[in-house]
Scaffold this motif. Structure first.
Motif, PDB file in Angstrom:
ATOM      1  N   ASP A   1      -8.348  31.493  34.185  1.00  0.00           N
ATOM      2  CA  ASP A   1      -8.737  30.625  33.070  1.00  0.00           C
ATOM      3  C   ASP A   1      -8.137  31.015  31.727  1.00  0.00           C
ATOM      4  OD1 ASP A   1     -10.094  32.978  32.635  1.00  0.00           O
ATOM      5  OD2 ASP A   1     -12.078  32.055  32.443  1.00  0.00           O
ATOM      6  N   SER A   2      -7.114  31.887  31.707  1.00  0.00           N
ATOM      7  CA  SER A   2      -6.601  32.332  30.410  1.00  0.00           C
ATOM      8  C   SER A   2      -5.835  31.250  29.674  1.00  0.00           C
ATOM      9  CB  SER A   2      -5.713  33.570  30.579  1.00  0.00           C
ATOM     10  OG  SER A   2      -4.454  33.218  31.113  1.00  0.00           O
ATOM     11  N   MET A   3      -5.478  30.144  30.378  1.00  0.00           N
ATOM     12  CA  MET A   3      -4.772  29.056  29.711  1.00  0.00           C
ATOM     13  C   MET A   3      -5.695  27.872  29.433  1.00  0.00           C
ATOM     14  SD  MET A   3      -1.959  30.483  29.254  1.00  0.00           S
ATOM     15  CE  MET A   3      -1.024  29.144  28.539  1.00  0.00           C
ATOM     16  N   GLU A   4      -6.975  28.032  29.710  1.00  0.00           N
ATOM     17  CA  GLU A   4      -7.942  26.990  29.359  1.00  0.00           C
ATOM     18  C   GLU A   4      -8.233  27.050  27.863  1.00  0.00           C
ATOM     19  OE1 GLU A   4     -11.390  27.328  31.893  1.00  0.00           O
ATOM     20  OE2 GLU A   4     -10.284  26.606  33.643  1.00  0.00           O
ATOM     21  N   PRO A   5      -8.544  25.947  27.230  1.00  0.00           N
ATOM     22  CA  PRO A   5      -8.866  24.651  27.842  1.00  0.00           C
ATOM     23  C   PRO A   5      -7.654  23.740  28.071  1.00  0.00           C
ATOM     24  CG  PRO A   5      -9.288  24.550  25.503  1.00  0.00           C
ATOM     25  CD  PRO A   5      -8.838  25.958  25.788  1.00  0.00           C
ATOM     26  N   GLU A   6      -6.430  24.233  27.780  1.00  0.00           N
ATOM     27  CA  GLU A   6      -5.266  23.345  27.910  1.00  0.00           C
ATOM     28  C   GLU A   6      -4.873  23.134  29.373  1.00  0.00           C
ATOM     29  OE1 GLU A   6      -0.667  23.106  26.319  1.00  0.00           O
ATOM     30  OE2 GLU A   6      -2.202  24.074  25.102  1.00  0.00           O
ATOM     31  N   ILE A   7      -4.857  24.217  30.168  1.00  0.00           N
ATOM     32  CA  ILE A   7      -4.516  24.134  31.590  1.00  0.00           C
ATOM     33  C   ILE A   7      -5.694  24.698  32.380  1.00  0.00           C
ATOM     34  CG2 ILE A   7      -2.897  24.774  33.400  1.00  0.00           C
ATOM     35  CD1 ILE A   7      -0.807  25.252  31.272  1.00  0.00           C
ATOM     36  N   LEU A   8      -6.310  23.858  33.182  1.00  0.00           N
ATOM     37  CA  LEU A   8      -7.495  24.274  33.920  1.00  0.00           C
ATOM     38  C   LEU A   8      -7.128  25.108  35.132  1.00  0.00           C
ATOM     39  CD1 LEU A   8      -9.579  20.960  33.878  1.00  0.00           C
ATOM     40  CD2 LEU A   8      -9.751  22.925  32.322  1.00  0.00           C
ATOM     41  N   ALA A   9      -8.035  26.013  35.508  1.00  0.00           N
ATOM     42  CA  ALA A   9      -7.858  26.788  36.724  1.00  0.00           C
ATOM     43  C   ALA A   9      -7.759  25.854  37.923  1.00  0.00           C
ATOM     44  CB  ALA A   9      -9.024  27.754  36.907  1.00  0.00           C
ATOM     45  N   ASN A  10      -6.900  26.220  38.871  1.00  0.00           N
ATOM     46  CA  ASN A  10      -6.669  25.468  40.120  1.00  0.00           C
ATOM     47  C   ASN A  10      -5.904  24.167  39.909  1.00  0.00           C
ATOM     48  OD1 ASN A  10      -8.038  27.398  41.757  1.00  0.00           O
ATOM     49  ND2 ASN A  10      -9.983  26.520  41.061  1.00  0.00           N
ATOM     50  N   SER A  11      -5.355  23.969  38.713  1.00  0.00           N
ATOM     51  CA  SER A  11      -4.476  22.822  38.501  1.00  0.00           C
ATOM     52  C   SER A  11      -3.047  23.234  38.864  1.00  0.00           C
ATOM     53  CB  SER A  11      -4.561  22.346  37.051  1.00  0.00           C
ATOM     54  OG  SER A  11      -4.149  23.369  36.163  1.00  0.00           O
ATOM     55  N   THR A  12      -2.138  22.274  38.793  1.00  0.00           N
ATOM     56  CA  THR A  12      -0.759  22.522  39.189  1.00  0.00           C
ATOM     57  C   THR A  12       0.172  22.295  38.009  1.00  0.00           C
ATOM     58  OG1 THR A  12      -1.159  21.892  41.482  1.00  0.00           O
ATOM     59  CG2 THR A  12       1.103  21.767  40.722  1.00  0.00           C
ATOM     60  N   VAL A  13       1.157  23.169  37.863  1.00  0.00           N
ATOM     61  CA  VAL A  13       2.211  22.972  36.874  1.00  0.00           C
ATOM     62  C   VAL A  13       3.532  22.819  37.619  1.00  0.00           C
ATOM     63  CG1 VAL A  13       0.984  24.316  35.133  1.00  0.00           C
ATOM     64  CG2 VAL A  13       2.698  25.438  36.572  1.00  0.00           C
ATOM     65  N   ILE A  14       4.482  22.150  36.987  1.00  0.00           N
ATOM     66  CA  ILE A  14       5.810  21.971  37.548  1.00  0.00           C
ATOM     67  C   ILE A  14       6.787  22.771  36.692  1.00  0.00           C
ATOM     68  CG2 ILE A  14       7.650  20.313  38.031  1.00  0.00           C
ATOM     69  CD1 ILE A  14       5.493  18.231  38.537  1.00  0.00           C
ATOM     70  N   TYR A  15       7.638  23.547  37.337  1.00  0.00           N
ATOM     71  CA  TYR A  15       8.575  24.382  36.598  1.00  0.00           C
ATOM     72  C   TYR A  15       9.974  24.278  37.181  1.00  0.00           C
ATOM     73  CZ  TYR A  15       8.318  27.897  40.359  1.00  0.00           C
ATOM     74  OH  TYR A  15       8.388  28.550  41.578  1.00  0.00           O
TER      75      TYR A  15
ATOM     76  N   GLU B   1       6.196  38.764  23.704  1.00  0.00           N
ATOM     77  CA  GLU B   1       4.758  38.660  23.483  1.00  0.00           C
ATOM     78  C   GLU B   1       4.174  37.672  24.481  1.00  0.00           C
ATOM     79  OE1 GLU B   1       1.483  38.244  19.909  1.00  0.00           O
ATOM     80  OE2 GLU B   1       3.463  37.321  19.646  1.00  0.00           O
ATOM     81  N   ILE B   2       3.190  38.143  25.259  1.00  0.00           N
ATOM     82  CA  ILE B   2       2.512  37.315  26.243  1.00  0.00           C
ATOM     83  C   ILE B   2       1.295  36.706  25.570  1.00  0.00           C
ATOM     84  CG2 ILE B   2       1.518  37.247  28.549  1.00  0.00           C
ATOM     85  CD1 ILE B   2       4.467  38.159  28.385  1.00  0.00           C
ATOM     86  N   ILE B   3       1.203  35.366  25.563  1.00  0.00           N
ATOM     87  CA  ILE B   3       0.210  34.678  24.738  1.00  0.00           C
ATOM     88  C   ILE B   3      -0.681  33.784  25.599  1.00  0.00           C
ATOM     89  CG2 ILE B   3      -0.127  33.161  22.750  1.00  0.00           C
ATOM     90  CD1 ILE B   3       2.794  33.877  21.933  1.00  0.00           C
ATOM     91  N   PRO B   4      -1.963  34.145  25.761  1.00  0.00           N
ATOM     92  CA  PRO B   4      -2.910  33.240  26.424  1.00  0.00           C
ATOM     93  C   PRO B   4      -3.417  32.200  25.433  1.00  0.00           C
ATOM     94  CG  PRO B   4      -4.021  35.249  25.794  1.00  0.00           C
ATOM     95  CD  PRO B   4      -2.585  35.408  25.369  1.00  0.00           C
ATOM     96  N   ILE B   5      -4.053  31.164  25.946  1.00  0.00           N
ATOM     97  CA  ILE B   5      -4.681  30.169  25.077  1.00  0.00           C
ATOM     98  C   ILE B   5      -6.169  30.458  24.925  1.00  0.00           C
ATOM     99  CG2 ILE B   5      -5.273  27.713  24.879  1.00  0.00           C
ATOM    100  CD1 ILE B   5      -2.605  27.074  26.175  1.00  0.00           C
ATOM    101  N   ASN B   6      -6.805  30.859  26.003  1.00  0.00           N
ATOM    102  CA  ASN B   6      -8.221  31.194  25.996  1.00  0.00           C
ATOM    103  C   ASN B   6      -8.458  32.400  25.076  1.00  0.00           C
ATOM    104  OD1 ASN B   6     -10.864  32.017  26.588  1.00  0.00           O
ATOM    105  ND2 ASN B   6     -10.702  31.371  28.720  1.00  0.00           N
ATOM    106  N   GLN B   7      -9.300  32.224  24.069  1.00  0.00           N
ATOM    107  CA  GLN B   7      -9.508  33.253  23.056  1.00  0.00           C
ATOM    108  C   GLN B   7     -10.222  34.493  23.578  1.00  0.00           C
ATOM    109  OE1 GLN B   7      -8.173  33.084  19.859  1.00  0.00           O
ATOM    110  NE2 GLN B   7      -7.151  31.351  20.855  1.00  0.00           N
ATOM    111  N   THR B   8     -10.777  34.434  24.774  1.00  0.00           N
ATOM    112  CA  THR B   8     -11.416  35.630  25.346  1.00  0.00           C
ATOM    113  C   THR B   8     -10.377  36.605  25.890  1.00  0.00           C
ATOM    114  OG1 THR B   8     -11.673  34.598  27.531  1.00  0.00           O
ATOM    115  CG2 THR B   8     -13.469  34.310  25.955  1.00  0.00           C
ATOM    116  N   TYR B   9      -9.122  36.167  25.984  1.00  0.00           N
ATOM    117  CA  TYR B   9      -8.032  37.036  26.414  1.00  0.00           C
ATOM    118  C   TYR B   9      -7.195  37.418  25.197  1.00  0.00           C
ATOM    119  CZ  TYR B   9      -9.047  35.624  31.220  1.00  0.00           C
ATOM    120  OH  TYR B   9      -9.662  35.393  32.426  1.00  0.00           O
TER     121      TYR B   9
END
Length: 263
Positions: free
Chosen positions: A166-180, A214-222
């Protein structure tokens, strides 16, 4: 825009291929011959054996060819095109249900969809060890023209991956899929799939002068983490974390080009 997803799994392919070969009276060698007639290349018997046992999945180039040779539809291996997808794309994809592929194109252009390989998982948390997972878990089906429009990249070059954590929430939800798109370099500031030792992660990365990352999460708890290159290391691409003091190997896997933002 919402894109629905269908996964092509090894067990569905195994069942469909085995039943079709029995129905047609094909041996593995005979199926290899049918494929050779269409492509000019003959797959090894061990390759066909892996397909029928469900241990491997045909590539996106090969899958339409095998389906045509066995007179199978996409629906036979569990691929459906939903009304929801038709509404999202505006394309007449409903007509693809049960249609037969031609095997002439590396993507499924005649069905207006593309099969993107879905790789093993990446963590958006503290880390996800990927060593026990296969390289390709299956294939995800997306509207072809929408993927081209959204990514501006040839769909055959794309890969999909499931996000764990969940470190990329709320923008990317856990168990969702990204394309790279696979890459081995960090370009501009952006969202990347990368590995630290054997752990796959997905986070934003900012590159600085002298090679620091620099590794940057979105979730402020990380918290953010700065990685400093170790110049005199015995192994390449070694970095020291300013947060933990630990040294690990850093490897870029791909740059994320599309994901569904959480509502």
């Amino acid at each position: 825009m919402k894109i629905s997803r269908d996964a092509i799994k090894g067990d569905a392919i195994s069942r469909a291929f085995t039943e079709a070969m029995t129905r047609k009276g094909y041996t593995q060698e005979q199926l290899a011959g049918k494929i050779e007639e269409r492509t000019g290349r003959r797959p090894a018997q061990s390759t066909i054996s892996n397909w029928t046992r469900g241990t491997k999945i045909p590539s996106t180039q090969m899958l339409p060819v095998v389906l045509e040779a066995l007179d199978l539809s996409w629906a036979d291996i569990g691929v459906t095109v939903s009304a929801e997808r038709k509404a999202a794309t505006g394309a007449p994809l409903e007509a693809a249900r049960g249609a037969r592929p031609t095997g002439k194109e590396p993507v499924l252009s005649e069905l207006d969809v593309v099969a993107i390989p879905r790789m093993a998982r990446a963590s958006a948390g503290s880390g996800y060890n990927n060593s026990d997972h296969p390289e390709v878990e299956g294939y995800d089906i997306y509207p072809l023209e929408e993927i081209r429009r959204l990514t501006h990249i040839n769909p055959k070059d794309l890969r999909a991956i499931t996000v764990v954590g969940d470190s990329m929430e709320p923008e990317i939800l856990a168990n969702s899929t990204v394309i790279y798109v696979p890459t081995h370099e960090i370009g501009d500031h952006g969202l990347y799939v990368f590995a630290i030792d054997d752990t796959l992660l997905i986070k934003k990365i900012q590159r600085y002068t002298a090679g620091a990352l620099e590794i940057i999460p979105i979730n402020q708890t990380y918290s953010r983490e700065m990685l400093i290159p170790v110049r005199d290391a015995d192994e390449p691409n070694m970095y020291r974390s300013e947060k933990t003091g630990l040294v690990a190997q850093f490897r870029v896997v791909g740059r994320v080009v599309f994901y569904m933002k959480a509502a």
